[in-house]
Motif scaffolding. Structure first.
Motif, PDB file in Angstrom:
ATOM      1  N   ILE A  40      35.044  77.243 -18.764  1.00  6.86           N
ATOM      2  CA  ILE A  40      35.083  76.020 -19.569  1.00  6.86           C
ATOM      3  C   ILE A  40      36.442  75.976 -20.238  1.00  6.86           C
ATOM      4  O   ILE A  40      36.810  76.896 -20.972  1.00  6.86           O
ATOM      5  CB  ILE A  40      33.967  76.004 -20.635  1.00  6.86           C
ATOM      6  CG1 ILE A  40      32.584  76.087 -19.960  1.00  6.86           C
ATOM      7  CG2 ILE A  40      34.059  74.752 -21.494  1.00  6.86           C
ATOM      8  CD1 ILE A  40      31.429  76.136 -20.952  1.00  6.86           C
ATOM      9  N   THR A  41      37.216  74.916 -20.016  1.00  5.60           N
ATOM     10  CA  THR A  41      38.583  74.875 -20.527  1.00  5.60           C
ATOM     11  C   THR A  41      38.924  73.521 -21.130  1.00  5.60           C
ATOM     12  O   THR A  41      38.415  72.484 -20.694  1.00  5.60           O
ATOM     13  CB  THR A  41      39.598  75.207 -19.407  1.00  5.60           C
ATOM     14  OG1 THR A  41      40.921  75.172 -19.947  1.00  5.60           O
ATOM     15  CG2 THR A  41      39.498  74.234 -18.256  1.00  5.60           C
ATOM     16  N   ASP A  42      39.790  73.582 -22.122  1.00  6.37           N
ATOM     17  CA  ASP A  42      40.398  72.387 -22.697  1.00  6.37           C
ATOM     18  C   ASP A  42      41.595  72.007 -21.823  1.00  6.37           C
ATOM     19  O   ASP A  42      41.996  72.756 -20.923  1.00  6.37           O
ATOM     20  CB  ASP A  42      40.834  72.692 -24.132  1.00  6.37           C
ATOM     21  CG  ASP A  42      41.312  71.446 -24.880  1.00  6.37           C
ATOM     22  OD1 ASP A  42      41.029  70.326 -24.389  1.00  6.37           O
ATOM     23  OD2 ASP A  42      41.972  71.602 -25.915  1.00  6.37           O
ATOM     24  N   ILE A  43      42.206  70.826 -22.098  1.00  3.88           N
ATOM     25  CA  ILE A  43      43.395  70.420 -21.334  1.00  3.88           C
ATOM     26  C   ILE A  43      44.671  70.711 -22.110  1.00  3.88           C
ATOM     27  O   ILE A  43      45.541  71.442 -21.642  1.00  3.88           O
ATOM     28  CB  ILE A  43      43.314  68.923 -20.957  1.00  3.88           C
ATOM     29  CG1 ILE A  43      42.230  68.706 -19.900  1.00  3.88           C
ATOM     30  CG2 ILE A  43      44.669  68.457 -20.424  1.00  3.88           C
ATOM     31  CD1 ILE A  43      42.126  67.286 -19.417  1.00  3.88           C
ATOM     32  N   ASP A  44      44.830  70.152 -23.299  1.00  7.33           N
ATOM     33  CA  ASP A  44      46.064  70.316 -24.068  1.00  7.33           C
ATOM     34  C   ASP A  44      46.055  71.663 -24.782  1.00  7.33           C
ATOM     35  O   ASP A  44      45.317  71.863 -25.758  1.00  7.33           O
ATOM     36  CB  ASP A  44      46.200  69.181 -25.087  1.00  7.33           C
ATOM     37  CG  ASP A  44      46.471  67.849 -24.406  1.00  7.33           C
ATOM     38  OD1 ASP A  44      47.110  67.862 -23.342  1.00  7.33           O
ATOM     39  OD2 ASP A  44      46.024  66.813 -24.932  1.00  7.33           O
ATOM     40  N   MET A  45      46.880  72.613 -24.259  1.00  7.84           N
ATOM     41  CA  MET A  45      46.994  73.949 -24.857  1.00  7.84           C
ATOM     42  C   MET A  45      48.425  74.440 -24.687  1.00  7.84           C
ATOM     43  O   MET A  45      49.134  74.024 -23.769  1.00  7.84           O
ATOM     44  CB  MET A  45      46.030  74.930 -24.175  1.00  7.84           C
ATOM     45  CG  MET A  45      44.547  74.630 -24.378  1.00  7.84           C
ATOM     46  SD  MET A  45      43.497  75.840 -23.545  1.00  7.84           S
ATOM     47  CE  MET A  45      43.835  75.468 -21.822  1.00  7.84           C
TER      48      MET A  45
END
Length: 762
Positions: free
Chosen positions: A689-694
């Motif tokens: 599970i991952t975010d986009i803006d990092m």
């Protein structure tokens, strides 16, 4: 050489062809005469070969070759007339003369010069053995200075007085034609290997393409059955409706029944025509492939050129009397395999002469004939070329071998004392291992059997050694008849087809889950009175696990010497003969893969490099990261599913972690894409599970890396982001995400339901 090429060839080039053919005949005949010096037919054949070479050498003006051939002819004529009994010394000199005749016109100027310089000594040696006095002026030419006026003999004039029309060819250019007539009165054309390879490749593809018509036929048959069902439904409708339909509806129904009937008739005719065409196309493609393959096949005798001579000469050099007997010389083998067999076969023959055959005195004391015998049998068996090479020598001194193993530090005295005969013989195949204490020109460097094993394995074959003390040694070699096709076991791994060459498989079997035991932290099973390690094929090949096989686990057993492993696959597809398609050279060496192929239906399949796989198994065992396999080939039940949450927001990470922990999942977290990528490469997970803006690496880059990695590309991926526009969603899904959830609208159950949809419950 084609007739057109012969017209353009120089006389010297044609003489080289003549010399090559005639010296081969001389060599074979002289080896027979060494055993049977009074054999009339061989004496006649050798004399005529020497006589023909003398005449051919005169035509091209090679005086040195004329001198050698003349004195060889005189020696053979004396043997024919009973004035001379050929001894091994005579055979030595005559064989050396054939070497000079072969090299005196070589394209290599240095070799030709060296051969010419050896002529005077060779002529003198033969004359001394013949007992001929110093040459006197006579009609026949002296070996030192020809008396016949050579300048008066033009190249196209009639042959000189000694050359009888019945025994010498008119022009030398007839030599290739004679060889063609000896091979069955067929014209012989020279075709490049590349052209043959292209022809075989095209014919194999035509054979595969012809098989693709079968699925089309099956689809048409299914369509015909559907039309028959439609016709029955229309008939049923008419029967049920009876006279209740108005005339217009009845007319429509009749037209529909008529059209369906016509469609069935046309379809039946087309199916019959396509079936006949498919059968004929398949037969023609098979015949084309068989013919193309036959063009590459050559008799096993082609690899034996000079081997009998080499055995005989090496034996005399070592003070031994040895002869080579060959059976199966007409066995057909692929040209490429023959070329690659020459070196290992030479190693084995030299090994047999040097290490196997005893000296005449030792053989006499052992009650054996003074002359040792090496027997070579070539035959076909189950699509393989089988070579059995036996000698009647002393065999292997096992105690001396055991001491050599201890002396080189390969085993302790206690361990060496417990080694079986097969285990001891395996040391002879190790690099650098030799029983010779001193290095000679023949042996002592320990590269013989090691080189044999390496070259045979390159041919996708195997070699096995046996011995009986005092009675000799036996080498059993198996290689494919051709490298163009390989008989293989096709299996499914990670949802894709792979092929194991049958020559490298110990056996195949099914394993019940209750047979799996844990020994020293590894999964093993009992096979042939020993524990065998169990490895998952998809982990070896770094493929995602495919469908779960029900019931027993399909296993392929691979063996390397005393090591044996069980490789678990998803299912057996079947045994197939595959046309080998080499991988593009730009790919380099692909780990665990040797080549590609196509199945009958056109499905691509990778042919596995079993030797490479065995090394991968050893590395995997050493790493200690083996996946556990239960009775259905999956990771053991009872382990909670693991989820990796990647997000740079501490609040979001903790919220997701607590939600997933509360549902029973095991959760790990990462602070950005780079941290998440490192975690994925070091630990196994069931979901990302991952975010986009990092920072450092965003979620899109992370997903793309996952999809490009062979080991991780099957990992389910969910993107959870504040960006909820359609283009943002499309960008995430295009990168390879399986699910896109917007943070602005998600709630507890939405996240958990999405996770359950992707990987099921914890």
């Amino acid at each position: 050489m084609t007739p057109e090429q012969m017209k353009d060839a120089s006389l010297l080039e044609l003489f080289r062809l003549e010399a090559e053919a005639q010296t081969q005949a001389l060599g074979r005949g002289l080896l027979v005469l060494e055993r049977e010096p009074r054999r009339a037919d061989e004496l006649e054949a050798c004399m005529r070969a020497a006589h023909s070479l003398k005449g051919a050498a005169r035509i091209v003006g090679l005086d040195s070759a004329v001198q050698v051939a003349h004195v060889m002819e005189e020696c053979l004529v004396a043997a024919q007339e009973g004035r001379l009994l050929l001894t091994p010394e005579h055979i030595d000199a005559l064989l050396a003369g054939t070497d000079i005749l072969l090299h005196v016109a070589a394209t290599d100027a240095a070799r030709a010069e060296q051969a010419s310089q050896a002529v005077p000594g060779m002529v003198q040696r033969l004359q001394e053995l013949l007992g001929t006095p110093a040459p006197k002026p006579a009609p026949k030419p002296s070996v030192a200075l020809p008396v016949e006026p050579e300048p008066q003999v033009a190249p196209k004039a009639q042959p000189v007085a000694e050359a009888q029309p019945s025994s010498e060819p008119k022009p030398v250019a007839d030599a290739p034609r004679r060889r063609a007539s000896e091979e069955g009165s067929e014209r012989v054309l020279r075709v490049t290997a590349e052209r043959l390879n292209q022809l075989l490749d095209l014919s194999s593809k035509a054979l595969v393409d012809s098989q693709r018509l079968q699925p089309q036929l099956a689809a048409l048959q299914r369509l015909k059955r559907l039309q028959a069902s439609a016709s029955r439904l229309l008939d049923g409708t008419r029967d049920v409706a009876g006279n209740s339909l108005d005339p217009q509806a009845q007319a429509f129904l009749a037209d529909a029944r008529r059209l369906v009937g016509e469609c069935q008739q046309v379809l039946g005719e087309q199916i019959a025509e396509l079936d006949a065409f498919a059968w004929n196309a398949g037969q023609r493609a098979q015949n084309l492939y068989d013919s193309a393959l036959a063009c590459r096949m050559r008799p096993f005798a082609d690899v034996l050129g000079g081997q009998a001579r080499m055995v005989r000469d090496l034996g005399r050099e070592l003070g031994k009397s040895v002869r080579l007997e060959v059976d199966g010389v007409s066995t057909q083998v692929d040209r490429e395999v023959l070329e690659k067999l020459e070196a290992p076969l030479t190693h084995l023959l030299r090994n047999a002469v040097d290490h196997g055959i005893e000296s005449p005195e030792a053989r006499r004391l052992a009650g054996k004939p003074e002359q040792g015998t090496i027997r070579l049998l070539a035959r076909h068996h189950a699509g393989m070329l089988v070579l059995d090479l036996r000698d009647d020598g002393a065999g292997v001194d096992l105690e001396r071998l055991r001491q050599g193993v201890v002396r080189r530090g390969l085993a302790t005295e206690e361990t060496a004392a417990r080694l079986s005969e097969d285990e001891l013989l395996a040391f002879l195949f190790l690099p650098g291992f030799s029983l010779r204490e001193q290095v000679t020109e023949v042996s002592g460097r320990g590269v013989g059997l090691d080189a044999v094993q390496h070259m045979v394995r390159q041919l996708r074959g195997g070699v096995r050694m046996e011995q009986r003390a005092g009675q000799g040694t036996h080498f059993h070699v198996e290689v494919p008849l051709t490298l163009s096709v390989v008989r293989s076991l096709v299996v499914e791994i990670g949802g894709e087809a792979y092929a194991f060459p049958l020559a490298h498989i110990e056996r195949m079997r099914s394993l019940a889950r209750e047979e799996i035991v844990q020994v020293e932290g590894r999964q093993q099973f009992w096979h042939e009175d020993r524990h065998v390690g169990l490895v998952a094929a998809h982990q070896l090949l770094q493929r995602p696990e495919g469908s779960t096989p029900k019931g027993d686990i399909p296993l392929v057993l691979l063996r390397e010497r005393d090591n044996i492993y069980g490789v678990a696959v998803e299912r057996f597809i079947g045994e197939r003969t595959l046309v080998v398609m080499p991988l593009d050279a730009r790919l380099g060496k692909v780990r665990d893969v040797s080549a590609g192929a196509l199945l009958d239906d056109g499905t691509p399949v990778l042919i596995l490099d079993v030797e490479d796989m065995l090394r991968s198994v050893e590395k995997l065992l050493a790493s200690g990261r083996l996946e556990r396999i239960d009775g259905q080939g999956r990771q053991s039940a009872g382990q909670r599913k693991r989820v990796l949450v990647v997000d740079d927001s501490l609040t979001v990470r903790e919220l997701q972690r607590k939600l997933l922990l509360g549902r029973g999942y095991e959760v790990a977290v990462a602070v950005d894409g780079m941290d998440g990528w490192n975690a994925l490469r070091s630990e196994p997970f069931d979901l990302l599970i991952t975010d986009i803006d990092m920072p450092r690496m965003d979620g899109i880059e992370l997903v793309e890396l996952v999809r490009r990695d062979a080991r991780l590309q099957g990992l389910p991926v969910m993107v959870v982001s504040y960006k909820d526009r359609e283009e943002d969603r499309r960008r995430g899904l295009d990168a390879g995400a399986d699910y896109y959830l917007a943070k602005a609208s998600f709630h507890d159950e939405a996240l958990l339901d999405a996770v359950a949809d992707l990987i099921g419950g914890a």
